[in-house]
Write an enzyme that holds these catalytic residues in place. Structure first.
Site, PDB file in Angstrom:
ATOM      1  N   ASP A  32      83.603 -23.545 -10.990  1.00  0.00           N
ATOM      2  CA  ASP A  32      82.801 -24.629 -10.418  1.00  0.00           C
ATOM      3  C   ASP A  32      83.211 -24.881  -8.976  1.00  0.00           C
ATOM      4  OD1 ASP A  32      85.047 -26.442 -10.415  1.00  0.00           O
ATOM      5  OD2 ASP A  32      84.684 -26.807 -12.547  1.00  0.00           O
TER       6      ASP A  32
ATOM      7  N   LYS B 168      78.561 -28.130 -10.639  1.00  0.00           N
ATOM      8  CA  LYS B 168      79.226 -29.342 -11.115  1.00  0.00           C
ATOM      9  C   LYS B 168      79.516 -30.354 -10.026  1.00  0.00           C
ATOM     10  CE  LYS B 168      80.620 -29.651 -14.933  1.00  0.00           C
ATOM     11  NZ  LYS B 168      79.949 -30.276 -16.083  1.00  0.00           N
TER      12      LYS B 168
ATOM     13  N   MET C 226      86.364 -39.134  -9.100  1.00  0.00           N
ATOM     14  CA  MET C 226      84.892 -39.076  -9.164  1.00  0.00           C
ATOM     15  C   MET C 226      84.259 -40.456  -9.020  1.00  0.00           C
ATOM     16  SD  MET C 226      84.617 -36.415 -12.378  1.00  0.00           S
ATOM     17  CE  MET C 226      85.443 -37.587 -13.451  1.00  0.00           C
TER      18      MET C 226
END
Length: 502
Positions: free
Chosen positions: A35, A57, A170
């Site tokens: 990713d 991703k 994130m």
């Protein structure tokens, strides 16, 4: 026969943070599924013929949905292949490694999980922020910025009352909400905070502040994901512990134009000083095969009083052929060995050969100056080198004695990174361009196009020596600096001196 899946943590970004076990899994893989958070430099370690599958991703923008990734791993394993799933950070720290492992278990696929350095620890380290410190934090807490369901909410009251370091992964898109909720549920607005963008990469950026002002600072600086949010007193240690961004070449984008085979030494030295080495190979080294002339020269090697090597490539190809023919370095005992420079001499050392002569000036003219007063008409000289090399050395030495030139390889144009080069030029993200030979100059200019000459004049061009500088000026470009010592170390020293001089 079923294959096997390795769920491998690739670390936070710096490719050298991969574990030895993770590297083993990459090298034996038939298929690598990776990713965007895994450094694609690691793909260079894969074996020939390995299949690469990119699954993206990025936050809320997946090239391949997770359920399809799970099925892909199973399908490839059922084909009997070794599959390495390369994931940024650690597979089990918000990396969905647990979900993938469960699916593999359900499908009765053999798998193994190889931990990686999570950005929650490694990323903070590169930003000069320790996750714990006896004077500031006795615990740390890693929290996802994105829960599985959008309508789900973090238990802010509990989180806000934790006394250790808070690390949100994130969570950049929710930064405003995160700081507002922490203050609302009890955290002081003056609590130190930091946001780390592209942690451990050469393009790392860090913004520090407090819960009250960090959102505005991040917005003003244009920080984008991937990013880590850190909250706690340990942020205050950054001024003392920030070693990574203090490296001499940190933040400098330096283009390396050598062939892929040759570039590693220069790339490593640039990265050692914190620079971002951008590999744009302009030439490809190709052995000349079959090569009857080289075989004949080796069979009669005892007849040569001098053997002159003018490049590391020439050294490697010569000795490869020597060994293939059943000889070893002892057969050279009758010959004096000449190396054009320190790099070539170092390559000879790998074969147990110490150069007898290395000129003060690392060019053909330097070799001639060293030899002209010590050779005579009875001498025979062998020069195994590149097709298309300058004729000066052969022409001048031939006036004194017998010279046999054997062309052992040729340099071909490599345009595989042309589009990437044009993007870099258009984006204006190049600080230095390095050239190590006239062929790298010619092919680079061909790739860049005449329409970009004006732009290239605004970029600092570093040359390894006078012959290369001459090729650069021929295209109406300025040589910003020429290495005093015509070596890779000399090029790096040029750039360092320029940075230090400001």
């Amino acid at each position: 026969m079923k294959g096997k899946v390795y769920l491998v943590g690739a670390g936070p970004g710096d490719y050298k943070l991969i574990t030895l076990k993770g590297l083993e899994a990459i090298r034996k893989a038939d298929v690598i599924v990776y990713d965007r958070l895994a450094n694609d430099r690691l793909l260079k370690e894969a074996k020939k013929g390995c299949e690469f599958i990119y699954v993206g991703k990025a936050s809320s923008n997946h090239t391949m949905p997770q359920k399809d990734i799970n099925r892909l791993l199973v399908n490839k394993a059922k084909e009997g292949k070794i599959v390495t799933r390369l994931k940024g950070g650690d597979p089990y720290v918000f990396g969905r490694g647990g979900e993938e492992g469960e699916f593999l278990y359900k499908e009765e696929i053999d798998f193994e999980v190889i931990p990686g350095i999570t950005s929650a620890i490694g990323g903070l380290c590169y930003a000069g922020i320790p996750v714990t410190h006896r004077d500031y934090a006795s615990s740390f807490h890693v929290i996802t910025g994105h829960l599985k369901d959008d309508d789900e909410e973090i238990d802010w009251k509990t989180v806000a009352n934790l006394r250790g370091t808070l690390i949100f992964l994130m969570g950049l898109s929710r930064l405003k909400s995160i700081v507002q909720n922490l203050i609302k549920h009890g955290k002081q607005g003056s609590t130190p905070a930091a946001v780390i963008n592209r942690a451990t990469w050469k393009s790392q950026r860090v913004v520090t502040g407090t819960l009250e002002d960090i959102y505005d600072k991040v917005h003003r600086e244009g920080i984008e994901s991937p990013a880590i949010i850190v909250v706690g007193d340990v942020v205050n240690l950054r001024d003392k512990l920030n070693y990574f961004e203090k490296k001499l070449l940190f933040g400098k984008n330096i283009v390396v134009t050598r062939s892929r085979v040759q570039s590693s030494t220069l790339v490593e030295k640039i990265e050692e000083f914190g620079g971002n080495a951008i590999e744009i190979p302009t030439i490809e080294i190709r052995k000349i095969e079959p090569n009857d002339m080289l075989e004949d020269a080796i069979n009669h090697i005892k007849e040569y009083s001098y053997i002159i090597f003018t490049s590391a490539n020439g050294v490697n190809i010569f000795f490869e052929k020597l060994f293939d023919m059943g000889y070893d370095s002892r057969i050279l005992h009758n010959s004096r060995i000449v190396a054009v420079g320190k790099g070539t001499a170092k390559e000879l050392n790998r074969y147990g050969i110490k150069a007898d002569i290395v000129p003060k000036k690392f060019v053909g003219e330097g070799i001639f100056e060293e030899l002209k007063d010590i050779i005579n008409k009875r001498d025979r000289i062998l020069i195994p080198r590149s097709k298309g090399a300058r004729s000066f050395l052969v022409d001048e030495l031939s006036k004194i004695c017998s010279v046999t030139e054997v062309k052992t390889y040729e340099t071909l144009k490599d345009e595989s990174e042309k589009d990437r080069l044009l993007d870099l030029i258009n984006d204006g993200n190049i600080d230095y361009i390095t050239f190590t030979s006239s062929s790298t100059v010619e092919n680079f200019i061909s790739m860049a196009g005449a329409q970009n000459i004006g732009t290239l004049r605004n970029i600092k061009i570093i040359s390894i020596g006078p012959i290369t500088s001459e090729a650069i000026r021929k295209h109406s470009l300025n040589v910003y600096r020429e290495a005093r010592e015509h070596t890779i170390d000399g090029i790096v020293q040029c750039i360092i001196e320029d940075v230090q001089e400001g």
